[in-house]
Design a protein around this motif. Structure first.
Motif, short mmCIF file in Angstrom:
data_model
loop_
_atom_site.label_atom_id
_atom_site.label_comp_id
_atom_site.label_asym_id
_atom_site.label_seq_id
_atom_site.Cartn_x
_atom_site.Cartn_y
_atom_site.Cartn_z
N ASP A 245 0.77 -1.12 0.10
CA ASP A 245 -0.27 -0.06 0.09
C ASP A 245 0.84 1.27 0.22
N GLY A 246 2.08 1.12 0.29
CA GLY A 246 3.07 2.34 0.10
C GLY A 246 4.15 2.57 -1.04
N ILE A 247 3.49 1.96 -2.23
CA ILE A 247 4.38 1.81 -3.60
C ILE A 247 3.53 2.89 -4.45
N SER A 248 4.56 3.41 -5.33
CA SER A 248 4.09 4.22 -6.23
C SER A 248 4.91 4.06 -7.54
N VAL A 249 4.42 4.34 -8.52
CA VAL A 249 5.18 4.21 -9.85
C VAL A 249 5.55 5.52 -10.62
N PHE A 250 6.87 5.66 -10.88
CA PHE A 250 7.24 6.72 -11.69
C PHE A 250 7.90 6.54 -13.00
N LEU A 251 7.85 7.60 -13.73
CA LEU A 251 8.11 7.37 -15.16
C LEU A 251 9.35 8.45 -15.22
N LEU A 252 10.47 7.64 -15.01
CA LEU A 252 11.92 8.32 -14.78
C LEU A 252 12.81 8.67 -15.93
N PRO A 253 13.01 9.87 -16.35
CA PRO A 253 13.98 10.10 -17.62
C PRO A 253 15.39 9.65 -16.93
N LEU A 254 16.12 8.96 -17.52
CA LEU A 254 17.36 8.33 -16.92
C LEU A 254 18.39 9.56 -17.10
N LYS A 255 18.32 10.46 -17.79
CA LYS A 255 19.29 11.58 -17.82
C LYS A 255 19.38 12.50 -16.64
N THR A 256 18.21 12.11 -15.67
CA THR A 256 17.94 12.93 -14.41
C THR A 256 19.35 12.99 -13.60
N PRO A 257 19.82 14.24 -13.19
CA PRO A 257 20.98 14.27 -12.15
C PRO A 257 20.77 13.27 -11.16
N GLY A 258 21.92 12.42 -10.89
CA GLY A 258 21.83 11.56 -9.40
C GLY A 258 21.33 10.24 -9.98
N VAL A 259 21.26 9.91 -11.23
CA VAL A 259 21.10 8.59 -11.82
C VAL A 259 22.12 8.04 -12.34
N VAL B 117 23.96 4.31 -14.04
CA VAL B 117 23.92 3.23 -14.23
C VAL B 117 25.12 2.50 -14.60
N ARG B 118 25.08 1.05 -13.94
CA ARG B 118 26.48 0.49 -14.00
C ARG B 118 26.08 -0.97 -14.51
N ARG B 119 26.94 -1.39 -15.35
CA ARG B 119 27.06 -2.78 -16.33
C ARG B 119 27.14 -3.89 -15.21
N ILE B 120 26.31 -4.71 -15.65
CA ILE B 120 26.57 -6.17 -14.98
C ILE B 120 26.83 -7.02 -16.16
N ASP B 121 27.91 -7.74 -15.89
CA ASP B 121 28.38 -8.64 -16.92
C ASP B 121 27.95 -9.95 -16.95
N GLY B 122 27.40 -10.66 -17.97
CA GLY B 122 26.86 -11.79 -17.85
C GLY B 122 27.73 -13.07 -18.09
N LEU B 123 27.38 -14.11 -17.56
CA LEU B 123 28.44 -15.19 -17.72
C LEU B 123 28.16 -15.87 -19.21
N VAL B 124 27.37 -15.64 -19.81
CA VAL B 124 27.02 -16.40 -21.06
C VAL B 124 26.21 -15.17 -22.04
N GLY B 125 26.70 -15.20 -23.16
CA GLY B 125 26.04 -14.20 -24.15
C GLY B 125 26.38 -12.96 -23.91
N GLU B 126 25.50 -12.05 -24.77
CA GLU B 126 25.74 -10.49 -24.69
C GLU B 126 25.30 -9.74 -23.11
N HIS B 127 25.86 -8.73 -23.09
CA HIS B 127 25.61 -7.81 -21.77
C HIS B 127 24.16 -7.40 -22.05
N SER B 128 23.16 -7.34 -21.21
CA SER B 128 21.91 -6.65 -21.18
C SER B 128 21.46 -6.32 -20.01
#
Length: 378
Positions: A183-197, A199-210
């Protein structure tokens, strides 16, 4: 139940197949969904689809869609997944992000955010899972605190597919207390260019990075980024997840790989073996079961019914189908199935993540026992 396709839907599939055979003649189906080659191609390809009105055929026309309903949308999904999903992460945009905005968004949000999706100009990602809240989303701790005419976000998301490519994130954050649970959760439509955001990559064991991690540190956003009512995001989440569960008809690609495996076995003289035939029969039955169960969910959508637990059943069936075909590729091809670009390579890699992406397989089974079979929790 009517199993035959309508004339309009059958005609659409025929026209679509002809178009895809031409447009994707040089498309390498073995490229992974996270590869740079795939992303570059998909950005151009989705705009070609959009020019024909085929990127969002199921959306209302006033939001850039074709107004054609659920079945043509799913015909499109089947044919594209057979070909390795050349839309890339765009299938998230059109399958559940856009429909959520259509149902819960303000008119301003619809005018601003829907047309770029329908034109194939933006990527979205989904910020749900956290290090301590994967299968249990109600335990999430990323916080959004009211500050003036907006919110300040702090927290972390993990396994965020395509965040390194995305323009926006469909983000869950806690606006109430932890004790409030859902009951205390909300949804936001977040522009990823927002300062303070970050993104760090997580490498996969197989296949391409996603996969990526998403870190939010005092990221300030306007109140207009809130989707729906504050603290009422769980309804949106539940509806979104129902769309996500069957948004990618992975059984279509598994069935195509199965056909190509049969050709390989025939050429290798293995198809006369009774044990091999039995494995093929079981895998084919699982692909068909997944298809029929998914169709039941799409039938609900076509009739404008509220999402039901049938989506969990369909999701579990697709996992079983993908795993069966991946295992079969290994059994009949041996180590050759693991060679990059080989027939079984992409299917085996897909099957590894089949029970995790879009909701873990075990959670789907728990939901089936509780909501469909009505079994006790203990």
């Amino acid at each position: 139940m009517e199993f035959a396709w309508s004339g309009a839907d059958a005609g659409f599939r025929h026209e679509l197949v002809d178009f895809l055979d031409r447009e994707l003649a040089g498309w390498d189906r073995s490229t992974g969904l996270g590869s740079a080659v795939h992303s570059d191609f998909s950005r151009a390809f989705v705009r070609t689809l959009a020019d024909r009105g085929w990127l969002t055929p199921h959306w209302p026309e006033e939001y850039g869609g074709g107004g054609q309903g659920a079945w043509q949308h799913f015909v499109l999904g089947e044919e594209l997944w057979k070909r390795g999903e050349p839309r890339g992460p765009q299938y998230m945009n059109v399958n559940w992000v856009g429909p959520a905005i259509i149902k819960y968004g303000t008119e301003e949000q619809k005018r601003e955010l829907l047309p770029p999706i329908a034109r194939g100009e933006v990527f979205w990602c989904q910020g749900f899972s956290e290090p301590e809240a994967g299968t249990d989303l109600a335990a999430l701790r990323t916080r959004a605190v009211r500050a003036g005419d907006g919110f300040v976000l702090n927290g972390q998301k993990i396994w965020t597919s395509y965040a390194n490519e995305a323009d926006y994130c469909f983000l869950l954050a806690r606006t109430g207390s932890v004790a409030d649970g859902r009951d205390g959760i909300s949804v936001f439509l977040l522009p990823l260019k927002t300062p303070g955001v970050e993104v760090r990559r997580i490498d996969g064991l197989v296949g391409e990075h996603s996969f990526n991690e998403l870190f939010l540190t005092d990221a300030r956003i306007p109140a207009e980024c809130l989707l729906g009512e504050e603290n009422k995001g769980w309804e949106i989440v539940r509806r979104t997840l129902a769309y996500e569960r069957v948004g990618a008809p992975r059984y279509a690609r598994a069935a195509l790989v199965l056909d190509r495996l049969a050709e390989w076995c025939r050429a290798a003289g293995l198809l006369e073996d009774g044990g091999v035939q039995e494995q093929f029969g079981q895998a084919r039955a699982l692909c068909e079961a997944a298809r029929i169960l998914v169709y039941r969910v799409i039938d609900e959508r076509a009739k404008a019914k509220e999402p039901s637990p049938l989506a969990y059943q369909a999701r579990a069936a697709m996992v079983q189908a993908e795993r069966a075909v991946g295992d079969l590729a290994l059994d009949v091809m041996g180590s050759e199935a693991l060679v990059e670009g080989a027939l079984g390579d992409a299917q085996f890699r897909n099957s590894l993540g089949a029970g995790i992406a879009a909701g873990s397989y075990e959670v789907q089974l728990n939901l089936i026992t509780r909501l469909i079979l009505n079994l006790p929790k203990d």
